[in-house]
Structure formats: structure tokens, C-alpha cells
Design a protein around this motif. Sequence first.
Motif, PDB file in Angstrom:
ATOM      1  N   LEU A  15       8.260  25.826  27.067  1.00 21.14           N
ATOM      2  CA  LEU A  15       9.484  26.602  26.946  1.00 21.14           C
ATOM      3  C   LEU A  15       9.786  26.796  25.465  1.00 21.14           C
ATOM      4  CD1 LEU A  15      11.522  24.365  29.422  1.00 21.14           C
ATOM      5  CD2 LEU A  15      10.253  26.449  30.013  1.00 21.14           C
ATOM      6  N   GLY A  16      10.260  27.976  25.087  1.00 23.69           N
ATOM      7  CA  GLY A  16      10.493  28.180  23.665  1.00 23.69           C
ATOM      8  C   GLY A  16      11.551  29.211  23.360  1.00 23.69           C
ATOM      9  N   ILE A  17      11.962  29.209  22.103  1.00 25.93           N
ATOM     10  CA  ILE A  17      12.924  30.175  21.599  1.00 25.93           C
ATOM     11  C   ILE A  17      12.585  30.505  20.161  1.00 25.93           C
ATOM     12  CG2 ILE A  17      14.505  28.269  21.073  1.00 25.93           C
ATOM     13  CD1 ILE A  17      16.822  30.277  21.292  1.00 25.93           C
ATOM     14  N   GLY A  18      12.679  31.787  19.822  1.00 21.03           N
ATOM     15  CA  GLY A  18      12.594  32.241  18.449  1.00 21.03           C
ATOM     16  C   GLY A  18      13.870  32.987  18.124  1.00 21.03           C
ATOM     17  N   VAL A  19      14.379  32.819  16.904  1.00 24.15           N
ATOM     18  CA  VAL A  19      15.661  33.422  16.552  1.00 24.15           C
ATOM     19  C   VAL A  19      15.681  33.755  15.067  1.00 24.15           C
ATOM     20  CG1 VAL A  19      16.685  31.132  16.223  1.00 24.15           C
ATOM     21  CG2 VAL A  19      18.173  33.109  16.573  1.00 24.15           C
ATOM     22  N   SER A  20      16.372  34.825  14.714  1.00 26.23           N
ATOM     23  CA  SER A  20      16.578  35.176  13.313  1.00 26.23           C
ATOM     24  C   SER A  20      17.974  35.762  13.150  1.00 26.23           C
ATOM     25  CB  SER A  20      15.522  36.172  12.834  1.00 26.23           C
ATOM     26  OG  SER A  20      15.659  36.426  11.450  1.00 26.23           O
ATOM     27  N   SER A  21      18.515  35.613  11.942  1.00 28.75           N
ATOM     28  CA  SER A  21      19.884  36.067  11.710  1.00 28.75           C
ATOM     29  C   SER A  21      20.164  36.156  10.220  1.00 28.75           C
ATOM     30  CB  SER A  21      20.877  35.092  12.352  1.00 28.75           C
ATOM     31  OG  SER A  21      22.207  35.553  12.214  1.00 28.75           O
ATOM     32  N   LEU A 164      11.971  28.557  15.084  1.00 23.81           N
ATOM     33  CA  LEU A 164      11.054  28.585  16.217  1.00 23.81           C
ATOM     34  C   LEU A 164      11.019  27.189  16.828  1.00 23.81           C
ATOM     35  CD1 LEU A 164       8.891  30.293  17.737  1.00 23.81           C
ATOM     36  CD2 LEU A 164       7.226  29.438  16.090  1.00 23.81           C
ATOM     37  N   LEU A 165      11.363  27.102  18.114  1.00 21.73           N
ATOM     38  CA  LEU A 165      11.411  25.821  18.824  1.00 21.73           C
ATOM     39  C   LEU A 165      10.652  25.944  20.131  1.00 21.73           C
ATOM     40  CD1 LEU A 165      12.547  22.929  19.208  1.00 21.73           C
ATOM     41  CD2 LEU A 165      14.626  23.983  20.146  1.00 21.73           C
ATOM     42  N   VAL A 166       9.648  25.081  20.332  1.00 29.00           N
ATOM     43  CA  VAL A 166       8.850  25.071  21.559  1.00 29.00           C
ATOM     44  C   VAL A 166       8.800  23.642  22.085  1.00 29.00           C
ATOM     45  CG1 VAL A 166       6.584  25.496  22.598  1.00 29.00           C
ATOM     46  CG2 VAL A 166       7.437  27.025  20.803  1.00 29.00           C
ATOM     47  N   VAL A 167       9.075  23.468  23.385  1.00 31.35           N
ATOM     48  CA  VAL A 167       9.039  22.140  23.996  1.00 31.35           C
ATOM     49  C   VAL A 167       8.172  22.173  25.245  1.00 31.35           C
ATOM     50  CG1 VAL A 167      11.326  21.551  23.112  1.00 31.35           C
ATOM     51  CG2 VAL A 167      11.103  22.536  25.403  1.00 31.35           C
ATOM     52  N   SER A 168       7.814  21.002  25.692  1.00 30.14           N
ATOM     53  CA  SER A 168       6.979  20.859  26.881  1.00 30.14           C
ATOM     54  C   SER A 168       7.746  21.252  28.140  1.00 30.14           C
ATOM     55  CB  SER A 168       6.501  19.413  26.994  1.00 30.14           C
ATOM     56  OG  SER A 168       5.883  19.175  28.237  1.00 30.14           O
ATOM     57  N   GLY A 169       6.992  21.724  29.134  1.00 31.30           N
ATOM     58  CA  GLY A 169       7.596  22.006  30.427  1.00 31.30           C
ATOM     59  C   GLY A 169       7.807  20.758  31.253  1.00 31.30           C
ATOM     60  N   VAL A 179       8.423  17.691  22.094  1.00 31.77           N
ATOM     61  CA  VAL A 179       8.614  18.774  21.126  1.00 31.77           C
ATOM     62  C   VAL A 179       7.256  19.213  20.604  1.00 31.77           C
ATOM     63  CG1 VAL A 179       9.664  19.475  18.937  1.00 31.77           C
ATOM     64  CG2 VAL A 179      10.887  17.923  20.481  1.00 31.77           C
ATOM     65  N   ARG A 180       6.899  20.468  20.842  1.00 29.97           N
ATOM     66  CA  ARG A 180       5.602  20.977  20.420  1.00 29.97           C
ATOM     67  C   ARG A 180       5.679  21.700  19.079  1.00 29.97           C
ATOM     68  NH1 ARG A 180       4.588  17.594  23.149  1.00 29.97           N
ATOM     69  NH2 ARG A 180       3.781  17.591  25.295  1.00 29.97           N
ATOM     70  N   MET A 181       6.819  22.251  18.758  1.00 32.23           N
ATOM     71  CA  MET A 181       6.996  22.944  17.484  1.00 32.23           C
ATOM     72  C   MET A 181       8.483  23.057  17.184  1.00 32.23           C
ATOM     73  SD  MET A 181       5.254  26.542  16.366  1.00 32.23           S
ATOM     74  CE  MET A 181       3.693  25.818  16.857  1.00 32.23           C
ATOM     75  N   ASP A 182       8.856  22.756  15.953  1.00 34.20           N
ATOM     76  CA  ASP A 182      10.257  22.862  15.540  1.00 34.20           C
ATOM     77  C   ASP A 182      10.258  23.267  14.073  1.00 34.20           C
ATOM     78  OD1 ASP A 182      12.970  22.744  15.193  1.00 34.20           O
ATOM     79  OD2 ASP A 182      13.181  20.613  15.674  1.00 34.20           O
ATOM     80  N   LEU A 183      10.224  24.563  13.829  1.00 32.53           N
ATOM     81  CA  LEU A 183      10.111  25.103  12.477  1.00 32.53           C
ATOM     82  C   LEU A 183      11.360  25.904  12.143  1.00 32.53           C
ATOM     83  CD1 LEU A 183       6.419  26.384  12.646  1.00 32.53           C
ATOM     84  CD2 LEU A 183       7.245  24.226  11.690  1.00 32.53           C
ATOM     85  N   ARG A 184      11.815  25.768  10.889  1.00 32.61           N
ATOM     86  CA  ARG A 184      13.035  26.457  10.477  1.00 32.61           C
ATOM     87  C   ARG A 184      12.904  26.994   9.059  1.00 32.61           C
ATOM     88  NH1 ARG A 184      17.954  22.490  12.597  1.00 32.61           N
ATOM     89  NH2 ARG A 184      17.127  22.158  14.710  1.00 32.61           N
ATOM     90  N   VAL A 185      13.404  28.187   8.864  1.00 28.58           N
ATOM     91  CA  VAL A 185      13.555  28.778   7.536  1.00 28.58           C
ATOM     92  C   VAL A 185      15.051  28.995   7.358  1.00 28.58           C
ATOM     93  CG1 VAL A 185      13.022  30.735   6.047  1.00 28.58           C
ATOM     94  CG2 VAL A 185      11.307  29.908   7.686  1.00 28.58           C
ATOM     95  N   ARG A 199       4.219  28.698  10.852  1.00 27.93           N
ATOM     96  CA  ARG A 199       3.524  28.558  12.119  1.00 27.93           C
ATOM     97  C   ARG A 199       2.008  28.492  11.891  1.00 27.93           C
ATOM     98  NH1 ARG A 199       0.900  27.674  15.788  1.00 27.93           N
ATOM     99  NH2 ARG A 199       0.562  28.722  17.768  1.00 27.93           N
ATOM    100  N   ASN A 200       1.482  29.318  10.980  1.00 31.13           N
ATOM    101  CA  ASN A 200       0.054  29.286  10.679  1.00 31.13           C
ATOM    102  C   ASN A 200      -0.341  27.966  10.030  1.00 31.13           C
ATOM    103  OD1 ASN A 200      -0.350  31.847  11.732  1.00 31.13           O
ATOM    104  ND2 ASN A 200      -0.084  32.874   9.763  1.00 31.13           N
ATOM    105  N   LEU A 201       0.528  27.426   9.184  1.00 31.19           N
ATOM    106  CA  LEU A 201       0.255  26.131   8.568  1.00 31.19           C
ATOM    107  C   LEU A 201       0.279  25.029   9.614  1.00 31.19           C
ATOM    108  CD1 LEU A 201      -0.293  24.683   5.910  1.00 31.19           C
ATOM    109  CD2 LEU A 201       2.181  24.453   5.591  1.00 31.19           C
ATOM    110  N   GLN A 202       1.234  25.090  10.544  1.00 29.89           N
ATOM    111  CA  GLN A 202       1.291  24.117  11.631  1.00 29.89           C
ATOM    112  C   GLN A 202       0.016  24.174  12.469  1.00 29.89           C
ATOM    113  OE1 GLN A 202       4.147  21.888  12.734  1.00 29.89           O
ATOM    114  NE2 GLN A 202       2.190  21.070  13.421  1.00 29.89           N
TER     115      GLN A 202
END
Length: 273
Positions: A15-21, A164-169, A179-185, A199-202
Motif C-alpha cells: 500500500l502506498g501514497i505519493g504526495v506533493s505540495s 513517498l510512503l509504501v508499507v506492507s499489505g 515500512v518498505r519506503m519512507d522518503l521525504r523532500v 527513490r533511485n538511490l534507495q
Amino acid sequence: MTFSVVARDPVTGQLGIGVSSCILAVGRAVPAAVPGVGVVAVQARSRRGLGAALLAGLADGTTPADLVRRAAHAAEDVDRQIAVLDASGAVAADTGPGSFPVSGHLTGEGFSVQGNMLASADVLPAMSQAFSATGGDLADGLLAALTAGQDAGGDLRGRQSAALLVVSGSPATDEDDGVRMDLRVDDSGDPVAQLRMLRNLQRAYDERDYETLAVFAPEGARDLYAALAASRRGDRVAARAALEAVRSRPGWSTWLASMSGDSRLSGVSQLLD
């Protein structure tokens, strides 16, 4: 003020979410997820506790549609914009009448895109199409949607942050937090592009892509990854030179000695024995 995408990977169940603002540190405000339970986007002028309440409702077995319906009838949430996705892929979204125009949401099979104070009405369709057209890894699909949204105009006010936040089902355990990915700018002139770089570095770390890490890892560690990359391709001379550079730094020889049992370093360390 924000555009986002929530989604479930039908293959892995992630499950995941991407967001920008154009706000500082949007990753602190909009996305929330619980492994094995669901993911929510809470944006526009939603109250700060709404995300936790929605996730608690999912954990109790309430459907996304019912949770969204309740929020739509709550007087305190008139300015909300929310999207709710559960572990099965059921999704629902709502844009309250108090959200800033251009605003709205689009739902599809196992995903939803939503935004408010957008530069144009093209943003959400572009995001939906980009996500649907991207196969493979969930994080790549989320990033494709954010990129398409930004290219279509994104936030009317400009760009500042992304996450960008992605977690296990599956639910978290003592051995795996899920938690599979938790990246923030948090503050950038081009946060979606910066998020893609992270994300590419991860991916390089996850896949032990030492050639990439020898270029893009923090400067202090690049020689170590250069040694690992050279060792993997059989270039003993380059591996030895890179490892000598590592050992010349204060404290690194001790660290290398302590890592002698690590399978990734044992072959490289033997070059200096």
C-alpha cells in the motif's frame, strides 16, 4: 494546495501514497499508513487528527466508503479532502465544499488521485492515466503519477515538498515494521524530481548496486562502494586502490576489521591481507 495518489499493488499487496505540495514538509501533514490496514491522504483544510481517526476506523473493519461518508457528514470536516484505501484495495475519496478550486478526485481500480488548488483541471486525469500506464513496482507508479501531475501544472502556488510512503499489505511484526519506503523532500525547488532521485538511490541500496552507490552515495562512503563494485567485476587493482583510500581515513581501518565477517566485505578485505 496539494495533489496526491494512494494505491495498492495487486501483486505484492503493498500500500502506498505519493504526495506533493507548495507547503513545507508535506510528508508530515498529508500521508499516513499502517501496514496490513491501509493508507490515507488527508489534505486541503482537514483537521490534523482526521488521518489517525480514519486509520483507526479501517483497523476496526469499517470500509473506506463508510469512513468517507461519515467524514462528509461531519460539520467539523467541511473543508476536508480525503482518500482512504484499505488492505484489500477498496478505495473511496471525497472533496469537501470548502476545498480550494481547482479541486477534485478520481478513483480507479485500487487507487485514487486527488488534489486542490491545482493549476488546471488537467492535473488529476494526467495523474490517473500515468499511474494506470505504469506497470511493475508500486513506488514507480506513484512517482509516475506525481510527475504527470507536476507536468500538468501541479499546485497553483508552486513547488516545495513531496513524500513517498509504501508499507506492507501484511501487519507489522516484531521482526518487520512493514515500512518498505519512507522518503521525504521537505523544501526544494523541484521536489518531485528530488524525490525520484531519492527513490533511485534507495533502489541502489536495496539491490546492492555498488556501481551507482560509488557515484551517488555520501562522499565518505563512495570509496567503499567503489571497492565493492570493482571486486564484483573482478578488477582487483581498482578494488585494492579504493580500499586503501578507505583505510587511510581515521577510524575506518577499525570499522573494516569489525566488519570482517560480513559477506559483502570479506572478499574485498582479503585484497589487503
